[in-house]
Design an enzyme around this catalytic site. Structure first.
Site, PDB file in Angstrom:
ATOM      1  N   HIS A 194       0.826  -1.215   0.000  1.00 39.96           N
ATOM      2  CA  HIS A 194       0.000   0.000   0.000  1.00 39.96           C
ATOM      3  C   HIS A 194       0.855   1.258   0.000  1.00 39.96           C
ATOM      4  O   HIS A 194       1.930   1.281   0.616  1.00 39.96           O
ATOM      5  CB  HIS A 194      -0.914   0.001   1.227  1.00 39.96           C
ATOM      6  CG  HIS A 194      -2.083  -0.913   1.077  1.00 39.96           C
ATOM      7  ND1 HIS A 194      -3.138  -0.925   1.946  1.00 39.96           N
ATOM      8  CD2 HIS A 194      -2.368  -1.851   0.137  1.00 39.96           C
ATOM      9  CE1 HIS A 194      -4.024  -1.820   1.558  1.00 39.96           C
ATOM     10  NE2 HIS A 194      -3.571  -2.412   0.467  1.00 39.96           N
TER      11      HIS A 194
ATOM     12  N   TYR B  24     -10.330   4.524   6.731  1.00 37.35           N
ATOM     13  CA  TYR B  24     -10.608   4.865   8.130  1.00 37.35           C
ATOM     14  C   TYR B  24     -11.834   5.775   8.115  1.00 37.35           C
ATOM     15  O   TYR B  24     -11.780   6.887   7.573  1.00 37.35           O
ATOM     16  CB  TYR B  24      -9.415   5.586   8.760  1.00 37.35           C
ATOM     17  CG  TYR B  24      -8.175   4.717   8.855  1.00 37.35           C
ATOM     18  CD1 TYR B  24      -7.938   3.930   9.990  1.00 37.35           C
ATOM     19  CD2 TYR B  24      -7.245   4.669   7.817  1.00 37.35           C
ATOM     20  CE1 TYR B  24      -6.817   3.121  10.082  1.00 37.35           C
ATOM     21  CE2 TYR B  24      -6.117   3.860   7.899  1.00 37.35           C
ATOM     22  CZ  TYR B  24      -5.904   3.087   9.027  1.00 37.35           C
ATOM     23  OH  TYR B  24      -4.788   2.288   9.105  1.00 37.35           O
TER      24      TYR B  24
ATOM     25  N   PRO C 114      -5.413  -1.392  18.683  1.00 39.90           N
ATOM     26  CA  PRO C 114      -5.084  -1.747  17.293  1.00 39.90           C
ATOM     27  C   PRO C 114      -5.232  -0.595  16.294  1.00 39.90           C
ATOM     28  O   PRO C 114      -4.863  -0.749  15.133  1.00 39.90           O
ATOM     29  CB  PRO C 114      -6.068  -2.876  16.964  1.00 39.90           C
ATOM     30  CG  PRO C 114      -7.167  -2.747  17.952  1.00 39.90           C
ATOM     31  CD  PRO C 114      -6.606  -2.108  19.161  1.00 39.90           C
TER      32      PRO C 114
ATOM     33  N   LYS D 170       0.230  -0.964  15.373  1.00 37.45           N
ATOM     34  CA  LYS D 170       1.645  -0.944  15.757  1.00 37.45           C
ATOM     35  C   LYS D 170       2.101  -2.199  16.506  1.00 37.45           C
ATOM     36  O   LYS D 170       3.296  -2.449  16.626  1.00 37.45           O
ATOM     37  CB  LYS D 170       1.943   0.274  16.644  1.00 37.45           C
ATOM     38  CG  LYS D 170       1.836   1.594  15.916  1.00 37.45           C
ATOM     39  CD  LYS D 170       2.897   1.721  14.847  1.00 37.45           C
ATOM     40  CE  LYS D 170       2.722   2.925  13.975  1.00 37.45           C
ATOM     41  NZ  LYS D 170       3.306   2.783  12.650  1.00 37.45           N
TER      42      LYS D 170
ATOM     43  N   TYR E 176       2.936   6.787  10.878  1.00 36.44           N
ATOM     44  CA  TYR E 176       2.069   5.707  10.387  1.00 36.44           C
ATOM     45  C   TYR E 176       2.894   4.588   9.749  1.00 36.44           C
ATOM     46  O   TYR E 176       2.651   3.408   9.993  1.00 36.44           O
ATOM     47  CB  TYR E 176       1.070   6.287   9.381  1.00 36.44           C
ATOM     48  CG  TYR E 176       0.060   5.312   8.854  1.00 36.44           C
ATOM     49  CD1 TYR E 176      -1.121   5.053   9.544  1.00 36.44           C
ATOM     50  CD2 TYR E 176       0.270   4.635   7.653  1.00 36.44           C
ATOM     51  CE1 TYR E 176      -2.061   4.158   9.057  1.00 36.44           C
ATOM     52  CE2 TYR E 176      -0.657   3.735   7.159  1.00 36.44           C
ATOM     53  CZ  TYR E 176      -1.820   3.495   7.868  1.00 36.44           C
ATOM     54  OH  TYR E 176      -2.750   2.600   7.393  1.00 36.44           O
TER      55      TYR E 176
HETATM   56  C1  LIG Z   1      -7.833  -7.688  16.576  1.00 41.14           C
HETATM   57  C2  LIG Z   1      -6.384  -7.305  16.554  1.00 41.14           C
HETATM   58  C3  LIG Z   1      -5.881  -6.619  15.445  1.00 41.14           C
HETATM   59  C4  LIG Z   1      -4.544  -6.269  15.410  1.00 41.14           C
HETATM   60  N1  LIG Z   1      -4.073  -5.594  14.311  1.00 41.14           N
HETATM   61  C5  LIG Z   1      -2.762  -5.283  14.234  1.00 41.14           C
HETATM   62  C6  LIG Z   1      -2.192  -4.721  13.033  1.00 41.14           C
HETATM   63  O1  LIG Z   1      -2.868  -4.501  12.024  1.00 41.14           O
HETATM   64  N2  LIG Z   1      -0.855  -4.444  13.017  1.00 41.14           N
HETATM   65  C7  LIG Z   1      -0.067  -4.706  14.117  1.00 41.14           C
HETATM   66  O2  LIG Z   1       1.140  -4.422  14.072  1.00 41.14           O
HETATM   67  N3  LIG Z   1      -0.565  -5.277  15.252  1.00 41.14           N
HETATM   68  C8  LIG Z   1      -1.886  -5.584  15.336  1.00 41.14           C
HETATM   69  N4  LIG Z   1      -2.357  -6.241  16.450  1.00 41.14           N
HETATM   70  C9  LIG Z   1      -1.458  -6.577  17.555  1.00 41.14           C
HETATM   71  C10 LIG Z   1      -0.666  -7.880  17.267  1.00 41.14           C
HETATM   72  O3  LIG Z   1      -1.549  -8.925  16.948  1.00 41.14           O
HETATM   73  C11 LIG Z   1       0.188  -8.253  18.492  1.00 41.14           C
HETATM   74  O4  LIG Z   1       0.979  -7.141  18.839  1.00 41.14           O
HETATM   75  C12 LIG Z   1       1.085  -9.472  18.216  1.00 41.14           C
HETATM   76  O5  LIG Z   1       0.330 -10.651  18.229  1.00 41.14           O
HETATM   77  C13 LIG Z   1       2.203  -9.590  19.261  1.00 41.14           C
HETATM   78  O6  LIG Z   1       2.921 -10.777  19.058  1.00 41.14           O
HETATM   79  P1  LIG Z   1       3.575 -11.544  20.288  1.00 41.14           P
HETATM   80  O7  LIG Z   1       4.243 -12.735  19.711  1.00 41.14           O
HETATM   81  O8  LIG Z   1       4.378 -10.593  21.081  1.00 41.14           O
HETATM   82  O9  LIG Z   1       2.356 -11.969  21.208  1.00 41.14           O
HETATM   83  P2  LIG Z   1       1.197 -13.025  20.893  1.00 41.14           P
HETATM   84  O10 LIG Z   1       0.828 -12.981  19.459  1.00 41.14           O
HETATM   85  O11 LIG Z   1       0.127 -12.765  21.900  1.00 41.14           O
HETATM   86  O12 LIG Z   1       1.875 -14.427  21.161  1.00 41.14           O
HETATM   87  C14 LIG Z   1       2.138 -14.892  22.467  1.00 41.14           C
HETATM   88  C15 LIG Z   1       2.133 -16.405  22.449  1.00 41.14           C
HETATM   89  O13 LIG Z   1       2.446 -16.892  23.756  1.00 41.14           O
HETATM   90  C16 LIG Z   1       1.562 -17.956  24.079  1.00 41.14           C
HETATM   91  N5  LIG Z   1       1.448 -18.064  25.527  1.00 41.14           N
HETATM   92  C17 LIG Z   1       0.727 -17.294  26.364  1.00 41.14           C
HETATM   93  N6  LIG Z   1       0.843 -17.733  27.626  1.00 41.14           N
HETATM   94  C18 LIG Z   1       1.671 -18.798  27.593  1.00 41.14           C
HETATM   95  C19 LIG Z   1       2.166 -19.686  28.589  1.00 41.14           C
HETATM   96  N7  LIG Z   1       1.808 -19.567  29.884  1.00 41.14           N
HETATM   97  N8  LIG Z   1       2.986 -20.684  28.214  1.00 41.14           N
HETATM   98  C20 LIG Z   1       3.351 -20.831  26.905  1.00 41.14           C
HETATM   99  N9  LIG Z   1       2.898 -20.029  25.919  1.00 41.14           N
HETATM  100  C21 LIG Z   1       2.066 -19.024  26.263  1.00 41.14           C
HETATM  101  C22 LIG Z   1       0.268 -17.559  23.389  1.00 41.14           C
HETATM  102  O14 LIG Z   1      -0.589 -18.684  23.189  1.00 41.14           O
HETATM  103  C23 LIG Z   1       0.769 -16.960  22.084  1.00 41.14           C
HETATM  104  O15 LIG Z   1       0.914 -17.931  21.065  1.00 41.14           O
HETATM  105  C24 LIG Z   1      -3.695  -6.603  16.524  1.00 41.14           C
HETATM  106  C25 LIG Z   1      -4.201  -7.307  17.621  1.00 41.14           C
HETATM  107  C26 LIG Z   1      -5.525  -7.656  17.645  1.00 41.14           C
HETATM  108  C27 LIG Z   1      -6.038  -8.425  18.836  1.00 41.14           C
END
Ligand SMILES: Cc1cc2nc3c(=O)[nH]c(=O)nc-3n(C[C@H](O)[C@H](O)[C@H](O)COP(=O)(O)OP(=O)(O)OC[C@H]3O[C@@H](n4cnc5c(N)ncnc54)[C@H](O)[C@@H]3O)c2cc1C
Length: 406
Positions: A75, A203, A295, A299, A387
């Site tokens: 984009h 948006y 969200p 970010k 952004y």
């Molecule tokens: C609806 C929605 C839309 C979003 N849109 C965007 C977007 O467009 N752009 C963007 O940049 N971000 C977006 N985000 C945010 C993004 O999804 C998160 O920031 C991202 O998932 C972070 O990744 P992570 O690996 O740090 O955490 P997570 O993806 O939460 O991964 C953590 C992992 O740890 C595991 N876990 C948890 N507890 C335990 C435990 N006790 N033992 C072992 N494993 C465990 C979980 O099951 C999970 O698999 C959005 C979030 C949501 C909810």
């Protein structure tokens, strides 16, 4: 008891944990990933979709961007709709940077396949994860692995287990400070089997609430509605969702939205959280485990990728020649970027959403800000730099030479 030993024990197989494990593996550093959920679950979990250019570049450097390069939608601008009008913000023309739409679950699938191909140990469905001896040279994780009690000892533990994970909650009381803000609304998100109505994100700011038109592929649309904080999904049958989206995204009263079967739906709380520091002893936290944003500005995943880039570089320096400097700076440098992401997420959230406490005065202020954004090149450029992630990248580069900014 089953006993395992590795260099870095990684808790969580979300984007942060998998990418860290993969980057470390490419640099010859061993890790073991333990994930609470089943592999199928993490591969299907629908979340983020907007990748900043620097995140795409990191995935390319990691050798996991083949599918992304084939299927990601690049984009160069987005559309802002308010007061019945439509306005384009051409962020690539303003900054030189693009964004890419590619589902988080696809990033996760690509990383899992790459770890598998490299023979990197990953365990799914791991219960009872607990962490111990965090401030010793041999921190350890205990868990139930394939039905058996297990202990995994490492040189370090990386807490990549998301906002509700176990690592942050296991740190000693008083070892970090938490900053938190909860918004008085939520997002209802749907994934629909229908071609996106436009090529770029829309948006939509409306007196009834915010609406976002996004996409994951040429045949899958992702749409969001601002709803109340405790909104039961049962109150939102398909027809009500589409009607509300049509109203909030209408231009001059004209509705034009492609509609199709809803594949999944969910309500996401809007919350900001940061822990400082993102480290205790030999436990380092990354991604949502250490900080989350609403969200609105997309970010979360991008900040997680930035943490992981830095943490992988710090572990690499530590194992290459025993240099601890980058590990010692991980939290300070990471937090500077995290707070910049927090600030922009807060700006974008207040720009796009009517708050329940708003009166006519606040509504007029929002309208003035929106008008400024679509008429002032200077305002649009500053907004676009945040952004696309350019302002954060610039801060990170400056921090390397001017630590007083950290
Ligand atoms: C609806 C929605 C839309 C979003 N849109 C965007 C977007 O467009 N752009 C963007 O940049 N971000 C977006 N985000 C945010 C993004 O999804 C998160 O920031 C991202 O998932 C972070 O990744 P992570 O690996 O740090 O955490 P997570 O993806 O939460 O991964 C953590 C992992 O740890 C595991 N876990 C948890 N507890 C335990 C435990 N006790 N033992 C072992 N494993 C465990 C979980 O099951 C999970 O698999 C959005 C979030 C949501 C909810």
């Amino acid at each position: 008891m089953r006993r395992l030993r590795t260099q870095v024990v990684i808790v969580g197989a979300g984007p942060s944990g998998l990418l860290l494990s993969h980057l470390l593996g490419r640099r010859g550093i061993a890790s073991i990933v333990v994930e609470r959920r089943a592999r199928e679950y993490v591969e299907q979990r629908v979340r983020a979709g907007l990748l900043e250019q620097s995140t795409v570049e990191l995935l390319r450097e990691a050798g996991v961007a083949d599918r992304l390069d084939r299927g990601g939608l690049v984009h160069e601008g987005f559309e802002l709709r308010f007061d019945g009008g439509q306005h384009r913000v051409p962020f690539t023309e303003l900054t030189g940077w693009t964004t890419c739409m590619y589902g988080q679950q696809e990033v996760v699938k690509d990383l899992i396949r790459a770890r598998e191909a490299a023979g990197g140990p990953m365990y799914f469905g791991v219960d009872d994860v607990a962490i111990f001896d965090m401030d010793t040279d041999s921190p350890r994780v205990t868990c139930t692995l394939e039905g058996e009690a297990a202990e995994i000892v490492g040189d370090f533990i990386a807490g990549c287990d998301g906002f509700h994970g176990v690592c942050r909650r296991s740190l000693p009381a008083g070892s970090f400070r938490a900053y938190e803000h909860v918004y008085p609304f939520a997002w209802l998100g749907i994934l629909a089997a229908v071609a996106p109505s436009t090529e770029e994100l829309i948006y939509g700011v409306h007196e009834r609430g915010f609406a976002l038109h996004s996409m994951r592929s040429p045949s899958i649309s992702r749409l969001y509605l601002q709803v109340g904080p405790e909104e039961p999904l049962a109150d939102w049958p398909d027809e009500r969702i589409w009607a509300e989206l049509r109203t909030r995204l209408a231009v001059d009263g004209r509705e034009g939205l492609n509609e199709g079967p809803i594949l999944s739906r969910g309500v996401t709380a809007m919350r900001s959280f940061v822990m400082e520091p993102m480290q205790y002893g030999r436990v380092f936290l990354a991604g949502d485990a250490a900080h989350i944003v609403p969200p609105s500005a997309a970010k979360g995943l991008n900040l997680a990728a930035a943490d992981v880039r830095q943490l992988a570089a710090a572990f690499t320096a530590q194992y290459a020649d025993g240099t601890r400097e980058l590990l010692d700076r991980y939290s300070r440098d990471g937090l500077a970027a995290v707070w910049q992401g927090q600030e922009f997420s807060a700006v974008m959230t207040s720009l796009l959403h009517p708050f329940p406490t708003d009166g006519a005065y606040e509504a007029r202020l929002r309208q003035a800000r929106l008008r400024d954004l679509v008429t002032s090149r200077a305002s649009a450029t500053a907004f676009a730099e945040s952004y696309v992630g350019l302002s954060r990248a610039r801060l990170a580069a400056t921090l390397a030479t001017d630590p007083r900014l950290g």
